[in-house]
Scaffold this active site. Structure first.
Site, mmCIF file in Angstrom:
data_model
loop_
_atom_site.group_PDB
_atom_site.id
_atom_site.type_symbol
_atom_site.label_atom_id
_atom_site.label_comp_id
_atom_site.label_asym_id
_atom_site.label_seq_id
_atom_site.Cartn_x
_atom_site.Cartn_y
_atom_site.Cartn_z
ATOM 1 N N CYS A 257 86.854 -34.546 14.608
ATOM 2 C CA CYS A 257 86.031 -33.332 14.750
ATOM 3 C C CYS A 257 86.566 -32.440 15.884
ATOM 4 C CB CYS A 257 84.580 -33.736 15.023
ATOM 5 S SG CYS A 257 83.514 -32.370 15.516
ATOM 6 N N CYS B 155 83.935 -31.169 18.405
ATOM 7 C CA CYS B 155 83.499 -32.267 19.277
ATOM 8 C C CYS B 155 84.392 -32.366 20.507
ATOM 9 C CB CYS B 155 83.537 -33.602 18.527
ATOM 10 S SG CYS B 155 82.419 -33.707 17.116
#
Length: 308
Positions: A54, A57
């Site tokens: 991700c 993230c």
């Protein structure tokens, strides 16, 4: 050189929060109940649901860790890799990542999805942690200020350093610690500490110590005080010598003496050197503090000269 004892530090390290790792841990589906739900009954816990693939993230997690470290133990961060621990993410209906939940008293009370700017992350954590106990912080600042006034620079520096551990952005603590270093003759360290404050911060103590630092830095280039005093004594019409002497005196913290020399220059020529004496005098007033005897008396004398 002033010995600040246990409070000795350098620059921004003066109030550095604890390392993020002290308040951050990884959790699993098996440990989630203990690490988050039970732990949140005594302290707010932020849960960061993420995955290695991700991209957002990787932007959000460092910001969370930084803000949690700055909170200095007021909240904790628990990270959950949803690829390895899908059960809790499913129970909380996490549909996209990053997703962040805040737990208090065993229940999720706040949260957000997606990467956020640092300012919003900080605001999110501030809502959970709340400000430091004002009474404790105020008492610490009051005691440090009293030590400073009594000339106990080591005690004052220690108090201000402790205040900065509670609130790393407190301008009163920053200004006080910078004043301690300045009083000890460490102008460079004082400037480093003062630079920890927001440049746009409006505070009389901070403005005063910044002005004092500027005077100390400028005064280092004017020459020795004793030599300049002899020049003034030898020729009372040497306005440059008086101006330079004022700079040296201000650098030594003798704001009253500096004001006397600058007022003497203005008395002879109020516009001398493009108004340099008046500009320097106003800086001396600021450095001494707006409510100081130097500022109050000096402003009256300046007004008398300008409007005579």
């Amino acid at each position: 050189m002033l010995d600040l004892g246990g409070a000795k530090m350098s620059g921004a390290k003066a109030s550095a929060p604890a390392a993020a790792g002290d308040f951050v841990k990884d959790a699993t589906d098996a440990s989630f109940m203990a690490d988050v739900v039970e732990a949140s009954r005594t302290q707010p816990v932020i849960v960061d649901f993420w995955a290695p693939w991700c991209g957002p993230c990787r932007q959000l997690t460092p910001a969370l860790e930084k803000a949690v470290a700055t909170a200095n133990g007021a909240v904790r961060l628990v990270k959950v890799n949803i690829d390895e621990n899908p059960a809790v993410a499913g129970q909380l209906r996490v549909q996209s990542i990053p997703t962040v939940y805040a737990f208090v008293d065993g229940q999720p009370v706040d949260g957000f999805q997606g990467a956020q700017p640092e300012s919003q992350v900080k605001a999110f954590i501030d809502r959970l942690s709340g400000p430091p106990e004002a009474s404790d912080l105020d008492m610490l600042l009051e005691m440090a200020a009293e030590s400073l006034q009594l000339g106990d620079m080591g005690g004052a520096a220690q108090g201000y350093a402790q205040a900065l551990q509670m609130d790393p952005t407190n301008v009163k603590a920053i200004a006080g610690l910078a004043r301690c270093y300045l009083a000890g003759g460490d102008v460079e360290r004082a400037a480093e500490v003062a630079a920890m404050a927001d440049p746009a911060a409006k505070d009389a103590d901070l403005a005063a110590v910044r002005a004092a630092i500027a005077l100390a830095q400028a005064g280092a280039e004017t020459g020795e005080t004793a030599t300049l005093q002899r020049r003034v004594a030898a020729d009372s019409t040497d306005l440059q010598a008086k101006f330079d002497l004022a700079g040296a005196l201000a650098a030594d913290g003798d704001f009253a003496g500096a004001a006397d020399q600058l007022l003497a220059v203005i008395a002879v020529d109020r516009d001398w050197n493009g108004g340099a004496a008046k500009a320097q005098l106003l800086t001396v007033f600021e450095a001494s503090g707006p409510g100081s005897d130097v500022a109050r008396t000096g402003r009256r004398r300046l007004s008398a000269l300008l409007f005579a």
